[in-house]
Design an enzyme around this catalytic site. Structure first.
Site, PDB file in Angstrom:
ATOM      1  N   LYS A 194     -33.559  -6.874 -13.402  1.00 36.34           N
ATOM      2  CA  LYS A 194     -32.834  -7.290 -12.152  1.00 36.34           C
ATOM      3  C   LYS A 194     -31.239  -6.442 -12.338  1.00 36.34           C
ATOM      4  CE  LYS A 194     -35.537 -11.202 -11.153  1.00 36.34           C
ATOM      5  NZ  LYS A 194     -35.938 -12.557 -11.257  1.00 36.34           N
ATOM      6  N   ASP A 221     -34.302 -14.339  -2.702  1.00 39.55           N
ATOM      7  CA  ASP A 221     -35.455 -14.799  -3.309  1.00 39.55           C
ATOM      8  C   ASP A 221     -36.423 -15.482  -2.161  1.00 39.55           C
ATOM      9  OD1 ASP A 221     -36.288 -14.321  -5.848  1.00 39.55           O
ATOM     10  OD2 ASP A 221     -35.042 -15.931  -6.826  1.00 39.55           O
ATOM     11  N   GLN A 259     -32.512 -17.896 -11.781  1.00 37.20           N
ATOM     12  CA  GLN A 259     -33.858 -17.769 -12.681  1.00 37.20           C
ATOM     13  C   GLN A 259     -34.533 -18.512 -12.889  1.00 37.20           C
ATOM     14  OE1 GLN A 259     -35.006 -14.152 -13.142  1.00 37.20           O
ATOM     15  NE2 GLN A 259     -36.864 -15.080 -13.853  1.00 37.20           N
TER      16      GLN A 259
END
Ligand code: NAP
Length: 285
Positions: free
Chosen positions: A53, A120, A97
């Protein structure tokens, strides 16, 4: 029949190239998209994903910062950090995460992220908007699948789409996205009776299960389009999907490989959502 390969790596690269120009243009107008990635503990797979990322951000010119917290971080400490990032003008998107260590309630953390910075697409407000078809941040993996299908010229209208797997991050959102393109959607899971009956009807089959090569050639019909979301590491170290590529690709008209199919699209959609967040937030400043 031998299947056309849906090359996620190439499609992702071309989208990232377009995004590089878009970010450069935003910067000329004083807008620098910024992403904060929070990682807790030492899970090796999480570290790899976070690294990818960060690399993706650097590649297209997005500012990124990593918050690397120890595995014994408390929920309150994490919520404090999220509060700071919610208020930080440099940061347009926040990604925590997953999975999180046991002492932290995942739901409390995801709900604490400002829905305007939820790149997200896991905040319930954004999920609700997706359900009713309002503009929002779409979850990255299913969004990436939809972009792959679109780039490959696959028309979903009236097609039998079968999804194997009903997780919150892949199965359930892809069901809604396929429906929004007027596919007729069936969703299967571990309690489905006669999985083969459903997979054999599919014009488009999405496998998101987490069982190595469980979908075999005799479970699909000729001409099916297959999207393999699974990422499974065999004892030999080889990476395979949820689909047995060898047998299924002989019957499919198009198929994604693992690796190089869905994976590169997931991060690309995260970058896309971060740019979208930066543009939206610049309008409210
Ligand atoms: P998950 O949360 O573990 O969900 C798995 C789903 O598969 C569940 O709905 C489960 O049913 C269903 N299932 C399990 N055994 C089954 C069986 N025998 N027959 C039919 N359905 C069965 O998994 P996930 O997070 O969606 O991930 C799925 C796979 O995609 C994993 O390999 C993961 O690593 C990969 N993945 C890849 C990306 C990417 O970017 N490439 C992103 C996310 C996930 P129940 O609900 O009944 O338990």
């Amino acid at each position: 029949m031998s299947a056309r390969i849906i090359d996620g790596k190439a499609i992702a690269a071309s989208i990232r190239q377009e995004m590089t120009s878009e970010v450069a243009q935003l910067k000329e107008n004083g807008i620098v998209p910024g992403l904060a990635v929070v990682i807790i503990g030492d899970d090796p797979a999480s570290k790899v994903y976070v690294g990818q990322k960060e690399k993706g951000c650097a590649q297209i010119g997005i500012y990124s910062e990593k918050h690397d917290l120890p595995g014994d971080t408390s929920e309150e400490e994490l919520l404090d950090l999220i509060d700071k990032l919610n208020k930080d003008d440099k940061i347009n998107g926040i990604l925590v995460q997953l999975p999180l260590p046991k002492q932290i309630d995942e739901k409390r953390v995801l709900y604490a992220i400002d829905s305007a910075k939820d790149v997200d697409g896991f905040h319930p407000e954004n999920i609700g908007k997706m359900v009713i078809g309002e503009d929002t941040f779409l979850p990255c993996t299913p969004h990436g699948i939809m972009v792959l299908l679109e780039h490959s010229g696959i028309d979903l209208k009236g097609k039998e789409a079968v999804v194997v797997g009903r997780s919150n991050i892949v199965g359930k959102p892809i069901l809604l996205m396929l429906l929004s393109k007027s596919a007729t959607v069936t969703i299967c899971h571990s309690k489905t009776v006669d999985l083969n009956f459903h997979t054999a009807r599919a014009d488009v089959l999405i496998a998101a299960v987490g069982i190595p090569e469980m979908i075999k050639g005799d479970m699909v019909k000729d001409g099916v389009v297959v999207i393999d979301v699974g990422v499974n590491r065999l004892e030999s170290g080889k990476l395979v999907g949820d689909v047995e590529f060898e047998s299924v690709s002989k019957k499919a008209s198009a198929i994604t490989p693992v690796p190089g199919g869905v994976g590169p699209m997931t991060i690309t959609m995260l970058l896309k959502n971060t740019i979208k967040a930066a543009k939206k937030q610049s309008l409210t400043k």
